[in-house]
Design an enzyme around this catalytic site. Sequence first.
Site, PDB file in Angstrom:
ATOM      1  N   HIS A 123       0.836  -1.207   0.000  1.00  0.00           N
ATOM      2  CA  HIS A 123       0.000   0.000   0.000  1.00  0.00           C
ATOM      3  C   HIS A 123       0.875   1.264   0.000  1.00  0.00           C
ATOM      4  CE1 HIS A 123      -3.470   2.532   1.412  1.00  0.00           C
ATOM      5  NE2 HIS A 123      -2.468   3.236   1.914  1.00  0.00           N
ATOM      6  N   GLU A 124       1.841   1.315   0.912  1.00  0.00           N
ATOM      7  CA  GLU A 124       2.662   2.536   1.041  1.00  0.00           C
ATOM      8  C   GLU A 124       3.514   2.773  -0.207  1.00  0.00           C
ATOM      9  OE1 GLU A 124       1.912   4.600   3.166  1.00  0.00           O
ATOM     10  OE2 GLU A 124       0.731   3.278   4.464  1.00  0.00           O
ATOM     11  N   HIS A 127       1.715   4.658  -2.723  1.00  0.00           N
ATOM     12  CA  HIS A 127       1.802   6.127  -2.552  1.00  0.00           C
ATOM     13  C   HIS A 127       3.149   6.640  -3.067  1.00  0.00           C
ATOM     14  CE1 HIS A 127      -1.838   6.496  -0.305  1.00  0.00           C
ATOM     15  NE2 HIS A 127      -1.418   5.891   0.786  1.00  0.00           N
ATOM     16  N   HIS A 133      -5.315   7.389  -2.107  1.00  0.00           N
ATOM     17  CA  HIS A 133      -6.307   6.463  -1.555  1.00  0.00           C
ATOM     18  C   HIS A 133      -7.528   6.403  -2.460  1.00  0.00           C
ATOM     19  CE1 HIS A 133      -4.674   6.997   2.775  1.00  0.00           C
ATOM     20  NE2 HIS A 133      -4.105   5.971   2.157  1.00  0.00           N
TER      21      HIS A 133
END
Lengths: 443, 85
Positions: A123-124, A127, A133
């Site tokens: 997930h990170e 980014h 998101h």
Amino acid sequence: SVQPLTKWAKRNLSWRIRTYPKESALGHDTVRALMYYALKVWSDITPLNFHEVAGNNADIQIDFSRADHNDGYPFDGPGGTVAHAFFPGDLHTSGDTHFDDEESWTFRSSDVHGMDLFAVAVHEFGHAIGLTHISDMESIMRPYYQGPVGDPLKYDLPYDDKVRIWQLYGVRESVSPTAKPEVSRAEDHPFLPDLPENRSTIQPRKDEPDRCNTHFDAVAQIRGEAFFFKGKYFWRLTRNKHLVSLQPAQIHRFWRGLPLNMDSVDAVYERATDHKIVFFKGDRYWVFKDNNVEEGYPRPITDFGLPLGGVDAAFSWPHNDKTYFFKNNLYWRYDDQEHRMDEGYPVEMTLWKGIPAMLDDAMGWSDGEIYFFKGKEYWKVVDSSMEVEQGYPQSTARDWLVCSDMQSDGPGSESSRTGARSRHGQQDESRSENGYEVCSCTS
Amino acid sequence: APTPTAEDINLGVDWLTKFGYLPPSDPVSGQLQTQEELSKAIKAMQEFGGLKSTGILDEPTLELMKTPRCSLPDLSQSEATRRKR
């Protein structure tokens, strides 16, 4: 959510772990390997290449930090915010990725309170390469932690995430937008241990049931996740139907307040009115707020207007906000808001066409359908009908508990195997999924 | 639904501000947000989180606010401000 206009202009990005978790059960090599595989998830499908470097000039600096660490995003101890990363850009912090050192970071663990490092890292790093998101329940870029995502070596991004990253960087030349990722040779990559360092804590216990070859005492959807109970144990599946751990957790270690001599449960459901969780065993029931039992329980099931003798199955049906109880060949409909049984019940189960009597349990799932479980099989009822969909029963072990047909040896009949094959075949042949058409343009 | 406690509301406002659903509090009026703004922000948060959009700090909403998550906001500052305008 709006996609920012930030992306890396270069395609070769360096990374480095500057600080490791201080008190984690995960060793440095495991953390390094997990970071490698989490980045690889993205580089497998885009023209991005990640390489590990020493020194302070890495594009993606990875840190395990505590509390306020001077970047404007202080951590808050266990739970709460667990990690963050900076979007691409020209700042020296761009791409940097920070994990809260006070979380209980895990990998292939049955610890239900742990935070799966690989899932959070994927997930990170999303980014760090420019994704924001989104609210999509299936997406790895949903902001909420949703549990482990399975084996890092086999993890395949949800299709929507692939499309979003392809929109930023295009498709990797070797990748067909609809093909499965190629299986790479293990010797090219860091070693990922089969088990965490503290192996002794997760050795299978002698009375641990085999999830691939059993029927379940109870099945329930709780907080959007599926719980499969068997004896003194339970397995948990995330909202995306990923098994949190191959090892089951012990009921008494998680559901605090059930009698310690209770060796199984009959049925479990999450109450739609207040989201409390109700456990049934014999003539008694317990109400839980989160994972702690409420004062004053157990109470007799006659509170619901049910006769003594226990229940086989219980579930709440969002279609009409009613709770259904099943016992032998009868069922009851209960109004949790009015706290009373609807009139005219019990009724013969034959009204549920195709559902067998003497169920193990039943649950509503996030696709809006109801699933009934008995023996090693399950049945699906769709669209508020009371009729089983064609093609059922199917294997519970194969479709829910991540077992192969050979492992489950259950209803793995020729017809069910053929069904599975044809479903996969259909997917492989398709050039689109979820309504997206994908064009590959890499030059 | 039970009325949310003052503690829940404080937690909710902090959470909604932190993750981009409410603009940062006005230094003149302190932490005060209008009820309408707060309700809109809760609805946006509920929709983003896949909950029933009620605009009320109900139990599922508070539960989701307590779920471990990424520190980055869900909506950018400009999106929150645009909603306010």
